[in-house]
Design an enzyme around this catalytic site. Structure first.
Site, PDB file in Angstrom:
ATOM      1  N   ARG A  95     -33.054  60.155  57.527  1.00 14.96           N
ATOM      2  CA  ARG A  95     -33.031  61.029  56.343  1.00 14.96           C
ATOM      3  C   ARG A  95     -31.609  61.105  55.782  1.00 14.96           C
ATOM      4  O   ARG A  95     -30.652  61.083  56.539  1.00 14.96           O
ATOM      5  CB  ARG A  95     -33.479  62.452  56.701  1.00 14.96           C
ATOM      6  CG  ARG A  95     -34.922  62.604  57.116  1.00 14.96           C
ATOM      7  CD  ARG A  95     -35.228  64.080  57.412  1.00 14.96           C
ATOM      8  NE  ARG A  95     -36.628  64.300  57.741  1.00 14.96           N
ATOM      9  CZ  ARG A  95     -37.111  64.313  58.984  1.00 14.96           C
ATOM     10  NH1 ARG A  95     -36.308  64.084  60.019  1.00 14.96           N
ATOM     11  NH2 ARG A  95     -38.395  64.534  59.196  1.00 14.96           N
ATOM     12  N   GLY A 104     -32.695  62.637  43.580  1.00 16.60           N
ATOM     13  CA  GLY A 104     -32.318  61.233  43.396  1.00 16.60           C
ATOM     14  C   GLY A 104     -31.944  60.552  44.708  1.00 16.60           C
ATOM     15  O   GLY A 104     -31.743  59.338  44.731  1.00 16.60           O
ATOM     16  N   MET A 106     -32.389  59.281  48.766  1.00 20.01           N
ATOM     17  CA  MET A 106     -33.470  58.563  49.448  1.00 20.01           C
ATOM     18  C   MET A 106     -34.435  59.504  50.150  1.00 20.01           C
ATOM     19  O   MET A 106     -34.027  60.464  50.791  1.00 20.01           O
ATOM     20  CB  MET A 106     -32.905  57.584  50.467  1.00 20.01           C
ATOM     21  CG  MET A 106     -33.952  56.582  50.912  1.00 20.01           C
ATOM     22  SD  MET A 106     -33.470  55.732  52.434  1.00 20.01           S
ATOM     23  CE  MET A 106     -33.932  56.948  53.655  1.00 20.01           C
ATOM     24  N   ARG A 351     -32.337  76.006  57.035  1.00 23.50           N
ATOM     25  CA  ARG A 351     -31.350  76.171  55.950  1.00 23.50           C
ATOM     26  C   ARG A 351     -31.609  77.520  55.274  1.00 23.50           C
ATOM     27  O   ARG A 351     -32.690  78.096  55.451  1.00 23.50           O
ATOM     28  CB  ARG A 351     -31.450  75.044  54.919  1.00 23.50           C
ATOM     29  CG  ARG A 351     -32.798  74.968  54.240  1.00 23.50           C
ATOM     30  CD  ARG A 351     -32.843  73.817  53.239  1.00 23.50           C
ATOM     31  NE  ARG A 351     -34.208  73.636  52.734  1.00 23.50           N
ATOM     32  CZ  ARG A 351     -34.569  72.666  51.928  1.00 23.50           C
ATOM     33  NH1 ARG A 351     -33.706  71.743  51.554  1.00 23.50           N
ATOM     34  NH2 ARG A 351     -35.809  72.566  51.499  1.00 23.50           N
TER      35      ARG A 351
END
Lengths: 890, 890
Positions: A95, A104, A106, A351
């Site tokens: 990731r 935008g 990957m 997060r």
């Protein structure tokens, strides 16, 4: 230089505060691992590698290969598997993860390490061939899409082919053998498109995926996003490689997402969804309906599908514990991803969670009250601009919306009422205590009284800065402007919307926050200004910082301002007091008078009403400062314009209509913005400031008696370009004060100051401050003159400017710190040098914009003044600006 | 401290350079005395006494009395008379005399010292009782008027009474006895009015006269004059006391005034008038026709009265000698007063003589050529602003003027021609080579071609900055604007002036320097641009200083600019090229196009004509720099506005009139000055700068071949507020240049720069200079935005501003050095820091204003650019500015 940081097995080489090096995701994985939480072992390739990649023609540091091997061995030792080993293969996910999340970049690649051999091992080890082949075909599809640039639709087409050939509807109907066919055809597709066989070597696969992550840093979408958000190119992205865990190995496996608190309401209750026997992407894909995490939530939603609490009580209980740990550790509400593989819980991400403003407020206040964070931290965590949502009635999100048309969200809040087409009708309805929506093609200053009387305003022409929009925002009245699909027929008294006709008296609803026009009345949620809101505002107050005043002239606005905690009035626009039906005639007589005598006679009629206005204002503000601006706009704004209106006014004035028309024509200007207005009016017609000063002083004397508080008006002269102008008008004010004091035997304390709204005034501020006791920066006009842009006319090119990114911010929304800002700075410095105790404030619309407020703090202004409805926003922004300034000097 | 300075008898305590202390008159009297010229002995009471008088409650220094007594003794010793002595009385004159001559100051008092006793002595000594009594009655009248404040009309009434009682017509018929009666009644009048007898004590008389001089320093007229001319209050005035000499003692006495050269033509010949047996005031009073000084002048005037040369050859010869002496001594043409008493010449005054610009030019050039002054001094002596008179045809001062009406002197020069009421008629007449005057209520951009075709322009509406006025000045075409007493009836084709009717074809004459409209043709004087004018310009050139360019776009204007010595074009306004009848249609098509394609098609039609325009311009300028501004004004300026015009245009375009009307409406703006114009047009419609850049580059290539000189166009982007705007348009220009170079295989050298005409551009000049190779200060717009004043709308309040002295200078005429000037300074400094070789110029109307040019020199601009007709003015002003700068640094 260390290029790779490992984590897992209760420890980690990285930490949460290494976000710059490891990216947000990598840093948090390391932190969780170090906290001893169950994180699939893995490693992070640092952002420095990305920088190296771009600095060195897409090559890697020499030592990277060795570090990667070691890191894979580290995972192997923790999982008992080996990357590339056919007997016991280690599968990994790859990731991207930059400092800030960014579109935008990957997408995830899962199941990396599978190939024609290892898939067989996986089938054997898991005892589930279908699971193994499904994992492999998913990997090929993902990898080919994001690494090899093969269009993912082609893969979906193959899958559909095979399904329809077999008469299947769902993927789940595909057997292991079907999936083997799929894999063959997928690999053929890859070979056709890339002229290479699908890579079988896991190390090749891994390098391919790492390269794809780095290359995605430069996709046009990412580049554009970074430019718009001022994210430097050289930040780079990190790459996270983790051993795979599977939520889709059967009924004891699951995957889910969760928030430690409700991100919509802020309620302190675990919130989220999961699916049994599924991979992460399935939860968001919406193919199956996800299940609730807790029993409470399941009951509330009326679902009959088991909650995680009920289905996997042990894993749930461990998860709940981890939620508490993470929230306490990060001191904020967390957004989590997890997978349960064969009953064992793995944490994949944590997060800070996104939340609504309402939730943000509740969470921050509750955390502060629970001692998790300080009150200052709570204050700093709320985005002041977002507060706007909370200050207006909103349409119940559960209500049915019969949307008739959509215009511009010109002034926030929602309102329902009966359609009226004229300001007079609005006023009459208000007298009958009926709620109305004023519907006009566009509004003009003559509509002010009708706009005051209406609950909402709808126009079919004009943009976000049209008259209707600006005035409505100032009043806090919901407004939808420029709803071009609607047609108003004044004569017929109808509003036509794509074949649907509404007539005067029909009920409609406006959503000024979205720009929608709805048929009928719709249930509303009223703003909740007590509870957490009040608490936070109180704490914000405690921080200190610039004072916040309001721009207000009506008693209603002044009262609203006080209720919202304004510390005075920073701008009372006296011209707004002249539009009332019973006053406008006297105003017109004044304007039409050719001689001072006639003007004075008309002004004599206005004197008592102005005095009454000010008296009421002073009483409401009870000792707080009130800055009153003398008459500002070009006189022709007060005059009638249509032939009909002119005839009516002429008749009521006993003037010939032709003479009136000539006078209206003579008063019209090519560039009224730069014309005969502001202090220029006062200089041409000194009777006007004389009357206004008298009204102010007489009211101040009366109000200080009734209020029992001394009233100290601040009289503000608009549009000054030279000291001489201010001197002349200050002279009139002072001699009027002397007269009133002599007449009444009372002492009046007052100050005279000026707007700084012309570049010349800013430059000459040193001289001007010799006369002015205060400056108020009129940044609307200052922006117009500094840029040479008329706000009323900007619509025709501003679109292109924003689209071509010639303006990062609309300078009428956020104060231009470079040009306009330099003038504000120059004026402040020169003003202070000439008069060290000069009071400095801002009263343009920027006074309610958080970023502009932050700028004002850096200049050291004493106060900001804004629309009453933005006072809480400004108070919060001022507190945050003060904290930021303290942090800078600390 | 010395309070009194004596002179006379071949020496003096003062000198010409003590003007501050002695005033102009006193210093020159001292200088003449010191030169040994015959000056009646006297003394000057210094300006310090005046200061003392006002600083000490209208009292005098203690030692003044003593000094006065000594000074009177000094005169006595030289004249053999004594002040106050009845046997041999000294009579004196008392005159004021400040540093600069000033209206409102006390008039002369003559014959002071006469009283009832001394008048008898004078009668006896002179042997002429009538002369003595006439002197006494004159003294009483003057003294009572200026010192005692008795209305002088009352004295004239008494004189008339006595004359009519005796049946006399002239004063000269009064005998000594009649005059005695007059004196009695005069003294009675004084006693009645002042309750005091007329002072008999000469010392009392003198002190009264001195006090009156000092008090006159504070008359309202003097105070106002000083404020308007920035003369400090504390300068004060001096008082000059001189022994009397009499030009009226008989046929061997005379009095006269003279200039050492002709103040009207500059001819180097003694010029002046005198009267035999008269006092000074008689020459100017015009009761008797004065006589010529020289025989040449007498012959030229055809007079049969003797010249001074013939009548008193000795005195004349001495006077002529003194004229030479004084002119050589002062190195300038002198204005003199003299008296001849009993054949003896006395000089009463000398000072630099006022003169016409024509005379100033001739005198300066001739003096420089004669070696009396340096060429630099000659250059510095001409007021550049006054030069304007010489550059246009003027009405012969001897011609009869049949003035029909008076408007504003909007553009200097005079022109005669047949009346036309439309621009079309003007163009047709021009094609027939007929001279016409274009008469309009007001003009608009559509009239440009007609204005070009006309010899003069007359409007009945609009001020000094109306469209007609601004455009006419730019073209150098005489214009009278705002002649409100005239009525234009387009339908009837008549111009009505107070009952007089003129129709199309009737001849009228305009005097654009006075604003007069005259019936018929009037003889003209053509400007004389050779001879002294050319010589002085050559010398100015030699001084150096800033270059002077012209604002020009037509071949005619460019040629005029070259003829006047322009060193390039500083501003070519491309939009002016679009108004021609054969182009405006394509322009309108461009504007009406909704899509880029349509716009490009219309622009394709304009490309060849623009290219031809530029080619011609480049050829005329032959290698000199040409700065071309891209399209600037709001597009709607090009559109028709009346219903009639719209219908016509719609028909010719094949567009529906309603659509055209809507588009015109959509393009109209509230504040076009701050609207969609300048670079904003180029950003919205990039096809426009693309076409313009192509036209420029193709023309540059063609012209450099024909002219044999490299052509380096300077492409200027208007109305930039941010670097991003300039970057975008510079990009279009550069890529167009690349295309043209590729297509033609030719190299083009060019630069791209910008106007600095917005405050923000000035502030951001550092950034902008990274892209801009040059800045041209557009101070018209910069003044508008810095002051927030629309020039088009200022008329309604500017009158009050000037009247109330809120503006010392009109900031649109003379660059405001404080506000606008600071922005110019900031931009220059920041621009130079970012790009040390940046070229800096000014192209606003201030570029032709001498005081603004002086400011530009202090900033260090490289050039100024102005209307072609102001180029000589600017060249002279630039030379003077450079000399002033040299003097400052020396």
């Amino acid at each position: 230089m260390q290029w790779v940081y490992t984590f897992g097995g209760g420890s980690a080489e990285g930490r949460a505060d290494m976000r710059d090096l490891l990216g947000g995701k990598g840093a948090n994985l390391a932190e969780m691992a170090a906290l001893g939480l169950p994180v699939p072992p893995g490693f992070t390739i640092t952002t420095e590698v990305c920088a190296h990649f771009y600095d060195n023609e897409h090559t890697y540091p020499d030592s990277l290969d060795g570090e990667l091997t070691k890191a894979l061995d580290h995972i192997g030792s923790l999982t008992g598997k080996r990357f590339g080993d056919t007997a016991n293969p280690l599968l990994v996910s790859v990731r991207s993860g930059a400092r800030a999340s960014m579109p935008g970049m990957m997408d995830t690649v899962l199941n990396l390490g599978l190939n024609d051999e290892t898939v067989e091992t996986l089938a054997a080890q898991s005892g589930d061939a279908r699971f193994a082949y499904d994992s492999y075909r998913r990997f090929i599809q993902m990898y080919a899409d994001v690494v090899l640039d093969v269009d993912h639709h082609d893969f979906e087409d193959i899958l559909e082919d095979i399904k329809s050939a077999n008469g299947f509807e769902d993927d789940t109907e595909l057997s292991a053998d079907h999936l083997k066919d799929v894999i063959v055809r997928y690999k053929e597709l890859v070979e056709d498109e890339t002229d290479e066989v699908f890579p079988q070597d896991p190390t090749t696969q891994l390098k391919g995926a790492i390269g794809a992550v780095f290359r995605s840093w430069m996709t046009p979408r990412a580049v554009t996003y970074r430019r718009l958000h001022a994210i430097p190119e050289d930040w780079g992205t990190a790459v996270n490689v983790q051993s795979m865990v599977f939520g889709n190995t059967g009924e004891t496996s699951a995957t889910g997402v969760a928030f430690t608190r409700n991100p919509s309401t802020g309620e302190n209750a675990l919130y989220g969804e999961f699916l049994i026997n599924a991979q992460g992407e399935d939860v968001v894909a919406g193919i199956r309906t996800p299940q609730s995490l807790t029993e409470d939530a399941r009951l509330a939603s009326g679902s009959d599908k088991a909650s995680l609490e009920a289905a996997m009580p042990e894993a749930f209980s461990q998860f709940r514990e981890i939620c508490h740990t993470l929230e306490a550790h990060y001191r904020d509400m967390q957004d989590l991803e997890f997978t349960i593989e064969d009953g064992r819980l793995w944490m994949l991400q944590t997060r800070a969670g996104k939340r609504t403003t309402k939730a943000a407020l509740k969470i921050a206040v509750e955390m502060a009250e629970a001692g998790m964070i300080t009150k200052d931290e709570a204050v700093s965590r709320i985005d002041p601009a977002a507060l706007d949502q909370l200050l207006h009635p909103t349409i119940d999100p559960n209500a049915k919306r019969d949307v008739v048309a959509t215009g511009l969200p010109a002034s926030p809040g929602a309102a329902s009422g009966a359609i009226v087409f004229t300001s007079e009708a609005a006023e009459e309805a208000k007298a009958r205590e009926e709620d109305v929506i004023l519907v006009r093609v566009e509004t003009s200053p003559e509509d002010i009284h009708g706009m005051h009387a209406a609950r909402g305003i709808l126009t079919t022409r004009g943009g976000m800065t049209s008259h209707a929009a600006v005035v409505a925002r100032g009043m806090g009245t919901p407004c939808v402007s420029g709803a071009g699909a609607l047609q108003v027929d004044y004569a017929a008294g109808t509003l036509i919307a794509e074949g649907r006709a509404f007539k005067a008296g029909d009920i409609i609803t406006l959503d000024g926050s979205t720009g929608e026009v709805l048929a009928g009345a719709v249930p509303m949620l009223q703003p909740e200004l007590t509870g957490e809101f009040a608490r936070l505002m109180e704490w914000a107050e405690g921080v200190g910082g610039m004072a916040v005043r309001a721009n207000a002239e009506t008693p209603h606005d002044a009262q609203t301002a006080r209720n919202y905690g304004a510390e005075g009035i920073g701008l009372c626009r006296t011209e707004h007091m002249f539009f009332d039906a019973d006053r406008i005639m006297a105003v017109r007589q004044m304007i039409l008078a050719e001689e001072p005598e006639g003007r004075r006679k008309a002004l004599d009629k206005l004197l008592p009403v102005q005095r009454a206005d000010f008296e009421e204002l002073f009483e409401i503000m009870a000792g707080q400062p009130v800055t009153i601006r003398l008459l500002d706009p070009p006189l022709h704004e007060f005059l009638p314009h249509s032939a009909e209106d002119i005839a009516e006014v002429a008749a009521s004035l006993g003037v010939d209509a032709d003479i009136l028309r000539l006078r209206v024509g003579a008063l019209s200007e090519f560039n009224p913005m730069l014309g005969h207005r502001g202090c220029r009016l006062a200089i041409s017609y000194p009777e006007i400031p004389e009357m206004q000063a008298r009204a102010i002083f007489e009211a101040a004397i009366a109000a200080s008696k009734t209020a029992g508080q001394p009233v100290e008006p601040e009289i503000m002269v608009p549009l000054v370009a030279t000291k001489a102008e201010l001197d002349l008008i200050a002279g009139i004010v002072h001699s009027t004060a002397d007269e009133v004091m002599k007449e009444t035997g009372q002492t009046i304390t007052y100050t005279v100051g000026t707007m700084i709204e012309l570049p010349r005034a800013a430059l000459m501020a040193g001289e001007i401050a010799e006369t002015a006791a205060f400056f108020s920066f009129g940044t609307n006009d200052l922006t117009q003159t500094t840029y040479g842009i008329s706000r009323d006319d900007a619509a025709s090119f501003l679109g292109t400017y924003v689209q071509r990114e010639l303006f990062i911010d609309d300078p009428f929304v956020t104060l231009d710190p470079d040009g306009v800002g330099e003038l504000v700075k120059i004026a402040s410095e020169r003003g202070r040098t000439a008069r060290p105790d000069i009071k400095l404030g801002i009263c343009g619309e920027h006074g309610g914009d958080p970023r502009s407020i932050a700028f004002c703090e850096t200049i050291g202004l004493d106060y900001v003044s804004c629309s009453p409805f933005r006072v809480p926003i400004a108070r919060l922004a001022a507190a945050q600006a003060a904290m930021a300034a303290d942090a800078d000097t600390a």
